[in-house]
Write an enzyme that holds these catalytic residues in place. Structure first.
Site, PDB file in Angstrom:
ATOM      1  N   ASP A  49       1.022  -1.154  -0.188  1.00  0.00           N
ATOM      2  CA  ASP A  49       0.054   0.008  -0.429  1.00  0.00           C
ATOM      3  C   ASP A  49       0.872   1.201   0.007  1.00  0.00           C
ATOM      4  OD1 ASP A  49      -2.376   1.054   0.071  1.00  0.00           O
ATOM      5  OD2 ASP A  49      -3.047   1.017   1.887  1.00  0.00           O
TER       6      ASP A  49
ATOM      7  N   ASN B 144     -10.396  -2.537  -6.432  1.00  0.00           N
ATOM      8  CA  ASN B 144      -9.570  -1.796  -7.213  1.00  0.00           C
ATOM      9  C   ASN B 144     -10.509  -1.449  -8.257  1.00  0.00           C
ATOM     10  OD1 ASN B 144      -6.299  -3.067  -6.403  1.00  0.00           O
ATOM     11  ND2 ASN B 144      -7.086  -1.574  -5.710  1.00  0.00           N
TER      12      ASN B 144
END
Length: 251
Positions: free
Chosen positions: A20, A68
């Protein structure tokens, strides 16, 4: 404890990583998010190299979650292209080092070109006996449990098994990565402290390590810090990065 006394048995067998912070790292440099994704590839390379040297059995990298797809279309397109080019450039290196590559997740959403590339990469490395690298792409923990449930429901419907025979073991066998040890260490970078629908079942007993470091800055020392923390948590004694590094040299 002297340097020579750290046993490889104490290391995590399966490390999962939520990579991340690529976008935020790029933004801090005044660059587009894509610049962060590209720089994240170097961190993947370092992580794989270090883990393989330590003799870790499996590493699972959360590359692209099912959520996503909600990102801007342009970014999703760039991520897919990056995925194809990295697969092409890295898979030969992995193969040369006896590592196995697998892509886990619902691959049906990917275009034919990417699906073909994934199949070729998996096939090339399928016979290797070294560390398994799972790339979680269009993956979600809930999806994983759902597809296992469907497979088991079909077996019940056909009369192959009774409902009473459905057990935790049976569900585990139908999940992705059923042949690997469960995750014992989860690492998430960039200061977020959530699981984000990653491997919900496989991480039931994982130690969870959250670091503020953005993924493109994650390196060998960052991974060693996480493993030292893991050994300390699990075994209740302090171990040093030096001891872990000396294990790498002995392998």
């Amino acid at each position: 404890m002297s340097n020579s006394q750290l046993s490889p048995e104490l290391l995590p067998k399966h490390i999962a990583i939520i990579m991340d912070g690529n976008g935020r790292w790029a933004k801090a440099q005044g660059k587009p998010r894509v610049f962060g994704h590209k720089n994240g590839v170097a961190a993947v390379r370092k992580t794989i190299t270090t883990s393989a040297k330590l003799g870790i059995k499996a590493v699972t990298l959360f590359a692209f979650s099912s959520e996503n797809w909600r990102r801007p279309e342009e970014e999703v397109g760039v991520l897919m292209e990056l995925f194809i080019s990295v697969l092409s450039s890295e898979v030969k290196r992995l193969h040369k080092n006896n590592l196995r590559l697998r892509v886990i997740g619902d691959k049906s959403r990917f275009n034919d070109r990417l699906q073909k590339k994934i199949a070729q990469a998996e096939e090339l490395t399928a016979g290797n006996s070294g560390m398994v690298i799972n790339i979680a792409a269009n993956y979600g923990g809930k999806w994983d449990i759902m597809q296992a449930t469907k497979a088991i429901a079909a077996m019940v419907e056909k009369g192959d098994i009774n409902v009473d025979e459905v057990s935790e073991e049976l569900i585990t066998q139908h999940l992705t990565m059923a042949d690997l040890p469960e995750v014992d260490l989860l690492i998430r970078t960039s200061g977020e402290c959530r699981i984000s629908n990653f491997m919900l079942w496989q991480m039931a007993y994982a130690e969870m390590y959250f670091t503020p470091i953005y993924w493109p800055e994650f390196n060998e020392d960052s991974l060693i810090d996480a493993i030292s923390w893991f050994i300390d948590r699990e075994r209740r004694f302090g171990c040093t990065g030096e001891q872990i590094k000396s294990l790498m040299e002995s392998n």
